[in-house]
Design a protein around this motif. Structure first.
Motif, short mmCIF file in Angstrom:
data_model
loop_
_atom_site.label_atom_id
_atom_site.label_comp_id
_atom_site.label_asym_id
_atom_site.label_seq_id
_atom_site.Cartn_x
_atom_site.Cartn_y
_atom_site.Cartn_z
N ALA A 1 -4.04 -5.29 -3.92
CA ALA A 1 -3.05 -4.82 -3.17
C ALA A 1 -2.85 -4.46 -2.39
O ALA A 1 -3.89 -3.16 -2.00
CB ALA A 1 -1.89 -4.86 -4.44
N ILE A 2 -1.42 -3.60 -1.40
CA ILE A 2 -1.86 -2.34 -0.66
C ILE A 2 0.10 -1.89 -0.63
O ILE A 2 0.93 -2.36 -1.05
CB ILE A 2 -1.17 -2.88 0.84
CG1 ILE A 2 -2.53 -4.12 1.68
CG2 ILE A 2 -0.62 -1.97 2.20
CD1 ILE A 2 -2.57 -4.89 2.56
N MET A 3 -0.24 -0.70 -1.55
CA MET A 3 1.02 0.27 -1.50
C MET A 3 1.25 0.99 -0.32
O MET A 3 -0.14 1.83 0.33
CB MET A 3 0.18 0.78 -2.53
CG MET A 3 1.13 2.33 -3.11
SD MET A 3 1.00 3.17 -3.90
CE MET A 3 1.13 2.02 -6.04
N ILE A 4 2.18 1.05 0.38
CA ILE A 4 2.67 1.40 1.74
C ILE A 4 4.12 2.95 1.31
O ILE A 4 4.35 2.10 0.27
CB ILE A 4 3.70 0.74 2.70
CG1 ILE A 4 2.45 -0.59 2.94
CG2 ILE A 4 4.12 1.49 3.96
CD1 ILE A 4 3.38 -1.16 3.44
N GLY A 5 3.81 3.88 1.14
CA GLY A 5 4.17 5.09 1.38
C GLY A 5 5.21 5.35 2.70
O GLY A 5 5.90 5.35 3.04
N ARG A 6 4.33 6.59 3.73
CA ARG A 6 4.61 7.40 5.09
C ARG A 6 5.40 5.86 6.25
O ARG A 6 6.27 6.47 6.47
CB ARG A 6 4.34 8.47 6.33
CG ARG A 6 4.51 9.14 4.98
CD ARG A 6 2.95 10.36 5.17
NE ARG A 6 1.63 10.22 5.24
CZ ARG A 6 0.75 9.85 6.16
NH1 ARG A 6 1.36 11.22 6.88
NH2 ARG A 6 -0.72 9.58 5.96
N GLY A 7 4.36 4.66 6.22
CA GLY A 7 4.73 3.63 6.61
C GLY A 7 6.01 3.52 6.56
O GLY A 7 6.44 2.81 7.24
N ALA A 8 6.10 2.96 5.24
CA ALA A 8 8.28 2.71 5.02
C ALA A 8 8.80 3.28 5.44
O ALA A 8 11.01 3.24 4.93
CB ALA A 8 8.06 1.95 3.40
#
Length: 324
Positions: A220-227
């Motif tokens: 899976a992928i976790m998105i922080g600043r990209g969101a």
């Protein structure tokens, strides 16, 4: 995808971010098909002391599920008690923070500082797993610095301690958010353990997500600043995974309307005074890269009323559309 006994609709998650992933922002991301939402990190000790501000951060709405609550701390006893308290809350997953680089967190031995003490880290993990009725996950970094890269060691300890999934940010603590995330360490961990591995770091586009999955084999992928200012990233990545088609970027109207909706949710949750100030950073993110937005952002940073913020955003949108 499953984490423990929790079925997940997709494998694109929102990363926990202090001061960012509050209830209003999570609801906005959920609308855009985010597979799992994470709260801001919660101080395990403050939870044990029944701190009111901490409890407010634990408010979860019905439409958010599945939700992971992230707790931090380095005292095994307090972390175990915090896990027990969380059993009464409606979140599906309990996550442990071992990646936060903030000085005020690491000075107490918490966050990424805990990676420097694998024995204590193991005690914390075992205490939380033992006292939680929910699947427990862990978020780590590559290591403290380039001379102490021990993410694989910590990942193996985590798996042996009963952790159900592991998220890895491919930077060291000393890097904070600078430089480039090392995706090779994500692949190393994926090859070293059998529980699901969630990749984190430098996913800002649909192509980034595809490349991370291809290069690391992560689950899976976790998105922080990209969101930040870009909740559409979840919908666009999921759409690409399902169809191979890349949806267009959101229009200016979508960005402004979402910013206003986000502001409305923030006012409902935090009250006008706090919401208008908290939303300044979010509005700056929504407007980033748009023509003439610097002036609007500067003006909004000085506005203190909800009506004025909405009026200025709508005015900007009308002007921009007229020019088109």
């Amino acid at each position: 995808m499953k984490i423990g006994n929790v079925e997940l609709k997709n494998k694109v998650f929102l990363s926990p971010m202090a001061g960012v992933t509050d209830l209003p922002f999570r609801l906005i991301c959920k609308e855009q098909n985010c597979g799992m939402l994470y709260t801001e990190m919660i101080n395990g000790k403050a939870l044990c002391y029944d701190d009111e501000n901490t409890k407010k951060m634990l408010k979860i709405e019905d439409e958010e599920h599945p939700v992971a609550v992230q707790i931090f701390g380095s005292d095994p006893e307090f972390m175990g008690r915090a896990a027990e308290i969380m059993n009464a809350y409606p979140n599906e997953i309990l996550d442990i923070n071992m990646g936060c680089p903030a000085p005020k967190v690491v000075k107490n031995g918490d966050g990424s500082a805990l990676m420097r003490n694998p024995k204590l880290a193991e005690e914390v993990l075992k205490s939380v797993v033992k006292n939680s009725t929910k699947p427990v996950t862990l978020k780590i970094r590559k290591g403290w610095d380039d001379n102490s890269v021990n993410a694989v060691e910590i990942a193996k300890i985590a798996e042996a301690s009963g952790i159900s999934a592991l998220a890895i940010h491919g930077r060291t603590r000393e890097q904070y958010y600078s430089g480039k995330a090392d995706w090779d360490i994500i692949a190393e961990i994926k090859n070293a353990i059998n529980i699901p591995v969630i990749g984190n770091g430098d996913v800002f586009t649909v192509e980034d997500a595809r490349n991370m999955l291809d290069k690391t084999g992560c689950d899976a992928i976790m998105i922080g600043r990209g969101a930040q200012g870009n909740p559409w990233i979840f919908k666009r990545i999921n759409h690409y995974m399902e169809t191979g088609e890349i949806l267009p970027e959101p229009t200016l109207e979508e960005k402004i309307n979402t910013a206003v909706k986000h502001l409305n949710l923030a006012v409902r949750e935090h009250g006008e005074y706090v919401a208008v100030r908290e939303m300044r950073k979010h509005i700056a993110w929504y407007l980033k890269g748009l023509k003439g937005s610097a002036k609007v952002r500067d003006e909004i940073n000085k506005i203190t009323s909800y009506e004025e913020v909405v009026s200025r955003l709508n005015e900007y949108m009308e002007d921009a559309l007229t020019l088109v």
